[in-house]
Structure formats: structure tokens, C-alpha cells
Design a protein around this motif. Structure first.
Motif, PDB file in Angstrom:
ATOM      1  N   ASP A 161       0.920  -1.151   0.150  1.00 44.27           N
ATOM      2  CA  ASP A 161       0.199  -0.171  -0.039  1.00 44.27           C
ATOM      3  C   ASP A 161       0.887   1.102   0.084  1.00 44.27           C
ATOM      4  N   GLN A 162       2.129   1.243   0.745  1.00 42.44           N
ATOM      5  CA  GLN A 162       2.964   2.360   0.948  1.00 42.44           C
ATOM      6  C   GLN A 162       3.817   2.433  -0.473  1.00 42.44           C
ATOM      7  N   THR A 163       4.068   1.333  -1.115  1.00 44.32           N
ATOM      8  CA  THR A 163       4.860   1.462  -2.141  1.00 44.32           C
ATOM      9  C   THR A 163       4.468   1.463  -3.645  1.00 44.32           C
ATOM     10  N   MET A 164       3.052   1.063  -3.864  1.00 45.43           N
ATOM     11  CA  MET A 164       2.877   0.980  -5.036  1.00 45.43           C
ATOM     12  C   MET A 164       1.934   2.020  -5.602  1.00 45.43           C
ATOM     13  N   PRO A 165       2.256   2.652  -6.755  1.00 45.02           N
ATOM     14  CA  PRO A 165       2.949   2.227  -7.694  1.00 45.02           C
ATOM     15  C   PRO A 165       4.472   2.481  -7.494  1.00 45.02           C
ATOM     16  N   ILE A 166       5.182   1.609  -7.940  1.00 43.17           N
ATOM     17  CA  ILE A 166       6.704   1.611  -7.530  1.00 43.17           C
ATOM     18  C   ILE A 166       7.367   2.872  -8.389  1.00 43.17           C
ATOM     19  N   ASP A 167       6.800   3.365  -9.357  1.00 39.01           N
ATOM     20  CA  ASP A 167       7.571   4.685 -10.039  1.00 39.01           C
ATOM     21  C   ASP A 167       6.840   5.819  -9.381  1.00 39.01           C
ATOM     22  N   ASP A 168       6.944   7.019 -10.096  1.00 39.77           N
ATOM     23  CA  ASP A 168       6.696   8.319  -9.548  1.00 39.77           C
ATOM     24  C   ASP A 168       5.174   8.975  -9.921  1.00 39.77           C
ATOM     25  N   GLY A 169       4.684   7.903 -10.468  1.00 38.55           N
ATOM     26  CA  GLY A 169       3.299   8.008 -11.190  1.00 38.55           C
ATOM     27  C   GLY A 169       2.129   7.939 -10.108  1.00 38.55           C
ATOM     28  N   ASP A 170       0.808   8.035 -10.700  1.00 38.63           N
ATOM     29  CA  ASP A 170      -0.280   7.824  -9.598  1.00 38.63           C
ATOM     30  C   ASP A 170      -0.804   6.444 -10.045  1.00 38.63           C
ATOM     31  N   GLY A 171      -0.378   5.641 -10.627  1.00 40.98           N
ATOM     32  CA  GLY A 171      -0.758   4.204 -10.980  1.00 40.98           C
ATOM     33  C   GLY A 171      -2.096   3.782 -11.686  1.00 40.98           C
ATOM     34  N   THR A 172      -2.143   5.014 -12.651  1.00 39.39           N
ATOM     35  CA  THR A 172      -3.437   4.718 -13.350  1.00 39.39           C
ATOM     36  C   THR A 172      -3.010   4.744 -14.741  1.00 39.39           C
ATOM     37  N   ALA A 173      -3.654   4.252 -15.682  1.00 39.56           N
ATOM     38  CA  ALA A 173      -3.525   4.095 -17.234  1.00 39.56           C
ATOM     39  C   ALA A 173      -4.026   5.549 -17.847  1.00 39.56           C
ATOM     40  N   SER A 174      -3.264   6.081 -18.855  1.00 43.97           N
ATOM     41  CA  SER A 174      -3.886   7.133 -19.470  1.00 43.97           C
ATOM     42  C   SER A 174      -3.239   7.141 -20.894  1.00 43.97           C
ATOM     43  N   VAL A 175      -3.946   8.058 -21.546  1.00 46.54           N
ATOM     44  CA  VAL A 175      -3.650   8.068 -23.127  1.00 46.54           C
ATOM     45  C   VAL A 175      -3.829   9.693 -23.445  1.00 46.54           C
ATOM     46  N   THR A 176      -3.489  10.297 -24.318  1.00 42.86           N
ATOM     47  CA  THR A 176      -3.635  11.482 -24.850  1.00 42.86           C
ATOM     48  C   THR A 176      -4.242  11.239 -26.229  1.00 42.86           C
ATOM     49  N   LEU A 177      -5.560  11.466 -26.334  1.00 45.00           N
ATOM     50  CA  LEU A 177      -6.303  11.634 -27.380  1.00 45.00           C
ATOM     51  C   LEU A 177      -6.454  12.924 -28.353  1.00 45.00           C
ATOM     52  N   ALA A 178      -6.512  12.773 -29.634  1.00 45.74           N
ATOM     53  CA  ALA A 178      -6.782  13.864 -30.412  1.00 45.74           C
ATOM     54  C   ALA A 178      -8.354  14.175 -30.111  1.00 45.74           C
ATOM     55  N   LYS A 179      -8.725  15.504 -30.222  1.00 46.44           N
ATOM     56  CA  LYS A 179     -10.016  16.150 -29.832  1.00 46.44           C
ATOM     57  C   LYS A 179     -11.214  15.241 -30.301  1.00 46.44           C
ATOM     58  N   ASN A 180     -11.153  14.853 -31.479  1.00 49.28           N
ATOM     59  CA  ASN A 180     -12.307  14.221 -32.086  1.00 49.28           C
ATOM     60  C   ASN A 180     -12.491  12.684 -31.311  1.00 49.28           C
ATOM     61  N   ASP A 181     -11.272  12.020 -31.053  1.00 51.65           N
ATOM     62  CA  ASP A 181     -11.530  10.956 -30.644  1.00 51.65           C
ATOM     63  C   ASP A 181     -11.834  10.966 -29.210  1.00 51.65           C
ATOM     64  N   ALA A 182     -11.378  12.131 -28.545  1.00 57.38           N
ATOM     65  CA  ALA A 182     -11.687  12.436 -27.089  1.00 57.38           C
ATOM     66  C   ALA A 182     -13.438  12.466 -27.275  1.00 57.38           C
ATOM     67  N   ALA A 183     -13.923  12.914 -27.824  1.00 58.39           N
ATOM     68  CA  ALA A 183     -15.495  13.369 -28.018  1.00 58.39           C
ATOM     69  C   ALA A 183     -16.045  12.210 -28.090  1.00 58.39           C
TER      70      ALA A 183
END
Length: 315
Positions: A240-262
Motif C-alpha cells: 500500500d505504501q510503495t505501489m505504484p513503484i514509479d513516481d506516477g499515480d498508478g493509473t492508465a492514461s492516453v492522450t487522445l485527439a480532440k475528435n477521438d476524445a469526444a
């Protein structure tokens, strides 16, 4: 060019026919750890090998494995010889012939389809497949895989030796088993003749993650040993204290183009669930004894799942 010598590498002496034992022996003929798989694994590795020493080693052992395929196949053929003749000539009464073919294993398949000859299947009748070959084209990776393959084959031969009391078969299987040991030694030498043979490949690991041991299976049975404890390891027990092991927030994300996001937002809105709903379903309509509580049923203030189960099962 291959040349075939009609003499076996090791003499096969079978005391008496045994179609059931023959079907079990097929594990080392056309099985995942059998001689054909070994020959094809090392032959294809050898063709792609750039190092002259390893190329010679792989082609030598690949060719010897083909001779071992001939030995184990000859054992199978001899074990099936009586049944093959009886079936071909219909020399036995139908009932006796049927019993001799269906004593166990896939002996009936060997007799009916292959006439008692060795088939490229495992002991359950599953056809041989090139999917057994797990080469990756990296010598440090493939040598380790070959070492493991020889180890597995040695164990299978041990088990086959343990299920027969035929001295001639035991003798031949003992030879084949011992050659697995010799091949493992050769592959070990070839692996450690490569300087910097670990880790496999060219790219180094990320140093801060290379010595971490994550204790992800916790509870009774946790055991300390050199694989997870000592100066070589940074051990993580508090996930609980060490995961995620990197400096991120432990979630998955992707940068979408505006049309794809809509469009993605529309899809999410259309398929959103209603956490406040409690819809009646087909399970409710068809529920019978043992189905558990159904939608809208009054459980009379059951405090936990055990109480609810008792009330639901009560007459």
C-alpha cells in the motif's frame, strides 16, 4: 547432407509387446519434451547461429536427437508389433482383439490409424506441433531454454523407466536419459563461455528496479531465503505504501485527439451503469432453491452473508 545408418545408436531389446506402454512411450517421440521437439529446436537454432562453436554444438546435438527419435520410435514399434500383426491378419477372435487394442492410453488409435507404427503425437494422441519450439534467436536466452528442455526430458524418461519392468526397455531408456544429462552439460558450458551472459539480450535493466523483490503473496507460508532476502535485494512488503513503484499515480492514461476524445466520452455516457438501480433479471425470474436472495426479497434484517444464506434456504 544427412546420411542414415541403419544401426541404432543404442540397441533396442523389447521382451514382449505392450500397446499401452507403447502409447506412453510416445511422449518422448512426439511430445513437448520429446526427441523430435529437441531435434527441431536445436537444428533451427544452429542454422541461425553466428558463432562457429555454438553452431557446431547445436547441429551435433540436433542430429543426435534424431537418432534418439529413431531409438524411442523403434521401442514403440516393437511394443506394437504383436497387435499390428493380429489386427492386420484378423488372427484373434473379435473380442480378444478389441480388448488388446483398448487396454488403455491411446493404443487403439495407434493400432487403427497408424498400424502400430510410431505416430507424431504425445502419449494422449495430441499431434506434434512446432509450437513446442520456443527459440528466440538470442544465444543466452536459447541456451537457458535448452538446459531446461534437457532437464524436463530427463524427468520424463525417469518416469517412463519407473512404469516398466521390461529390462531391455529400461536399459535403452536409461541411455536416452543419460544423454539428456550430457547435453545439459554441453549447453551449460556453451552458455558460460559467453562473457556477460546475464541478463539475456543487449539492453541493461533499469538499475533501481533490478534488485527489488516484491512480496505480493502474503500470509501463512511466507518464507525468507536467498531469493528474496539479503544484501542483493531491496524487499517490499508494504504494498500500500510503495505501489505504484514509479513516481506516477498508478493509473492508465492516453492522450487522445480532440475528435477521438469526444467520441470516447459519448461511448462512456452511452454505456454508463446506474449504481442506484436494482433491476430484476432473468436470474430472479428463474430462481429456485439454493439460488440465494433475489431482487426485492425481504431478508428480515439479516446482518451478514451467512445469516442471509440461512434465511434464503429456510423453508
Amino acid at each position: 547432407m544427412f546420411m542414415h545408418n541403419k544401426r541404432l545408436q543404442y540397441t533396442v531389446r523389447v521382451s514382449e509387446p505392450n500397446p499401452v506402454l507403447a502409447s506412453l512411450m510416445l511422449e518422448q517421440f512426439g511430445g513437448a519434451d520429446g526427441e523430435l521437439a529437441a531435434a527441431m529446436r536445436y537444428f533451427t537454432q544452429g542454422l541461425g547461429e553466428l558463432d562457429a562453436g555454438r553452431k557446431d554444438l547445436l547441429l551435433d546435438i540436433a542430429t543426435e536427437e534424431l537418432s534418439h527419435l529413431e531409438v524411442i520410435g523403434s521401442i514403440v514399434a516393437m511394443l506394437n508389433k504383436g497387435a499390428k500383426a493380429q489386427l492386420a491378419e484378423a488372427a484373434m477372435e473379435e473380442a480378444e482383439l478389441y480388448l488388446s487394442m483398448t487396454a488403455g492410453g491411446n493404443s487403439h488409435t495407434q493400432s487403427l490409424l497408424f498400424g502400430g507404427g510410431p505416430s507424431l503425437t504425445n502419449s494422449s494422441g495430441v499431434p506434434w506441433t512446432a509450437a513446442y519450439i520456443d527459440s528466440r534467436g538470442d544465444p543466452t536466452c536459447d541456451m537457458r531454454s535448452n538446459i531446461a528442455a534437457e532437464s524436463r526430458a530427463k524427468i520424463v524418461y525417469e518416469r517412463l523407466i519407473n512404469i516398466t519392468d521390461d529390462p531391455g526397455i529400461k536399459d535403452a531408456l536409461g541411455f536416452l536419459m543419460t544423454r539428456e544429462i550430457a547435453h545439459q552439460k554441453s549447453f551449460e558450458k556453451a552458455l558460460y563461455a559467453i562473457e556477460d551472459n546475464f541478463p539475456s539480450g543487449k539492453l541493461p535493466g533499469i538499475e533501481k528496479f533490478a534488485n527489488i523483490y516484491v512480496n505480493t503473496s502474503q500470509g501463512e507460508g511466507d518464507t525468507d531465503g536467498p531469493w528474496n532476502t539479503g544484501d542483493q535485494w531491496v524487499r517490499i512488503d508494504d504494498l500500500d505504501q510503495t505501489m505504484p513503484i514509479d513516481d506516477g499515480d498508478g493509473t492508465a492514461s492516453v492522450t487522445l485527439a480532440k475528435n477521438d476524445a469526444a467520441v470516447a466520452d459519448k461511448l462512456a455516457a452511452r454505456t454508463a451503469s446506474d449504481p442506484e438501480s436494482d433491476p430484476e433479471t432473468g436470474v430472479d425470474l428463474g430462481a429456485g432453491p439454493g439460488a440465494g436472495p433475489i431482487t426485492g426479497e425481504d431478508l428480515g434484517g439479516a446482518e451478514d452473508i451467512k445469516d442471509a444464506a440461512k434465511m434464503a434456504d429456510a423453508p
